[in-house]
Design an enzyme around this catalytic site. Structure first.
Site, PDB file in Angstrom:
ATOM      1  N   ASP A 156       0.824  -1.317   0.016  1.00  0.00           N
ATOM      2  CA  ASP A 156      -0.056  -0.075   0.048  1.00  0.00           C
ATOM      3  C   ASP A 156       0.957   1.506   0.006  1.00  0.00           C
ATOM      4  O   ASP A 156       1.994   1.073   0.605  1.00  0.00           O
ATOM      5  CB  ASP A 156      -0.951   0.028   1.104  1.00  0.00           C
ATOM      6  N   ASP A 173       0.020   5.261   0.939  1.00  0.00           N
ATOM      7  CA  ASP A 173      -0.476   6.057   1.820  1.00  0.00           C
ATOM      8  C   ASP A 173      -0.090   5.615   2.988  1.00  0.00           C
ATOM      9  O   ASP A 173      -1.000   4.528   3.584  1.00  0.00           O
ATOM     10  CB  ASP A 173      -1.751   6.849   1.469  1.00  0.00           C
ATOM     11  N   THR A 178      -2.566   0.885  -4.741  1.00  0.00           N
ATOM     12  CA  THR A 178      -2.864   2.175  -4.116  1.00  0.00           C
ATOM     13  C   THR A 178      -4.181   2.584  -4.845  1.00  0.00           C
ATOM     14  O   THR A 178      -4.620   2.485  -6.135  1.00  0.00           O
ATOM     15  CB  THR A 178      -1.933   3.182  -4.132  1.00  0.00           C
ATOM     16  N   ALA A 179      -5.176   3.310  -3.930  1.00  0.00           N
ATOM     17  CA  ALA A 179      -6.132   4.172  -4.594  1.00  0.00           C
ATOM     18  C   ALA A 179      -5.934   5.244  -5.198  1.00  0.00           C
ATOM     19  O   ALA A 179      -6.545   5.906  -5.953  1.00  0.00           O
ATOM     20  CB  ALA A 179      -7.116   4.214  -3.406  1.00  0.00           C
ATOM     21  N   LYS A 188      -8.499  -3.833  -4.303  1.00  0.00           N
ATOM     22  CA  LYS A 188      -6.952  -3.969  -4.033  1.00  0.00           C
ATOM     23  C   LYS A 188      -6.745  -5.576  -4.177  1.00  0.00           C
ATOM     24  O   LYS A 188      -5.709  -6.067  -4.784  1.00  0.00           O
ATOM     25  CB  LYS A 188      -6.450  -3.544  -2.947  1.00  0.00           C
ATOM     26  N   ASP A 231      -1.284  -0.150   6.198  1.00  0.00           N
ATOM     27  CA  ASP A 231      -1.475   0.619   7.524  1.00  0.00           C
ATOM     28  C   ASP A 231      -2.923   0.591   7.779  1.00  0.00           C
ATOM     29  O   ASP A 231      -3.085   0.966   8.926  1.00  0.00           O
ATOM     30  CB  ASP A 231      -0.964   2.143   7.189  1.00  0.00           C
ATOM     31  N   ASN A 279      -8.667  -0.982   6.032  1.00  0.00           N
ATOM     32  CA  ASN A 279      -9.595  -1.136   4.581  1.00  0.00           C
ATOM     33  C   ASN A 279      -8.650  -2.176   3.777  1.00  0.00           C
ATOM     34  O   ASN A 279      -9.238  -2.960   2.839  1.00  0.00           O
ATOM     35  CB  ASN A 279      -9.479  -0.084   3.850  1.00  0.00           C
TER      36      ASN A 279
END
Length: 305
Positions: free
Chosen positions: A58, A60, A165-166, A210, A233, A236
């Protein structure tokens, strides 16, 4: 003790004490051996030369402090892409992200909508070029050294490392390239003839999406997910973490920390410098497909072009 009958009482007593001491020493040695057997260091990981293993990170607050989209927004503001009120909205969203320490779906959606409206009408190539500059200005110094070292360990072991990642895929690809990673999967913004339309293709690459992206990529690359690792982290990303044999909670929010402890996942926290808690070997658990198949497929298609 009958074998000691020929000895004088004094010598028999001394010999008995020696036997007792020897037995006690042997028992203590055996007890220590049994106690340390369960505390030996875990096997070397990542496994060198295992080309069916890879790592998924991930972005962020896992690889980078804060939200990539916010830093990208700062760079666009500096280049007069939008006005002060939009920057204030980005700042509020970033403040919420850092104070709450979690990804709030509503704030994430607002940030994406803002970004899409800002880039509408601009060329994809233009944003990719600007992304390189913005990385140097705002993102490079916010990479967590600890997480960077984890990614490098996989690379050194001969494994591929992907960002998942989003954030917009163009941003993610810039970051992955600058960190020397294999590539990135991210949210895909629609473009026609190389110009952004202000819409998404499919759904944001978030949460269960994801996991779908990782599953699709693993199938395409011939990977064994049970031998792969994932790092995040946020709670979600539990679907993504649950797919692999080696899930790591990095700088975890409270929900992910609790979940990781319950399942004996490994924990690493680089926010305070405290020593990472190592909590055992994880068990892989399959997660059913939910949303995001479209976004995952398109991201994978873009990577291959």
């Amino acid at each position: 003790m009958a074998a000691l009958g020929w000895l004088t009482p004094r010598r028999r007593s001394a010999t008995a004490r020696s036997v007792l001491a020897g037995e006690a020493s042997a028992e203590a040695a055996r007890k220590t051996s049994l106690e340390t057997a369960g505390t030996t260091e875990e096997p070397q990981f990542p496994v060198h030369g295992d080309d069916r293993a890879a790592a998924f990170f991930d972005l962020d607050n896992t690889v980078m402090q804060g939200a990539a989209l916010f830093h990208f927004g700062r760079g666009l503001y500096k280049r007069k892409f939008f006005e002060t009120r939009e920057l204030a909205r980005f700042a509020w969203q970033q403040a919420w992200f850092r104070l709450a320490g979690v990804e709030d779906p509503e704030h994430m959606q607002e940030a994406r909508d803002s970004a899409l409206s800002i880039v509408k009408g601009h060329r994809v190539a233009e944003l990719q070029s600007i992304g390189e500059e913005i990385y140097d200005e705002y993102m490079a110094e916010r990479i967590w050294p600890g997480t960077r070292a984890l990614a490098q360990a996989h690379l050194d072991a001969g494994q591929k490392v992907w960002l998942v990642t989003a954030a917009p895929v163009e941003i993610a690809q810039v970051i992955a390239r600058r960190l020397g990673l294999t590539g990135a999967l991210g949210t895909v913004a629609e473009s026609v003839d190389g110009v952004y339309t202000g819409k998404l293709v499919g759904e944001p690459l978030h949460g269960p999406a994801k996991a779908e992206a990782v599953r699709a990529l693993a199938a395409a690359e011939g990977l064994d997910l049970g031998r792969c690792a994932a790092y995040s982290d946020s709670h979600n990303d539990i679907p993504m973490l649950s797919l692999v044999g080696h899930p790591y909670a990095i700088n975890p929010d409270s929900k992910l920390r609790r979940h990781a402890r319950e399942l004996d996942w490994r924990l690493r926290d680089y926010r305070t410098g405290r020593k990472a808690a190592k909590v055992g070997i994880p068990a892989a658990a399959g997660v059913g497909a939910v949303a995001g198949g479209t976004a995952a497929a398109i991201a994978l298609h873009r990577r291959r072009r």
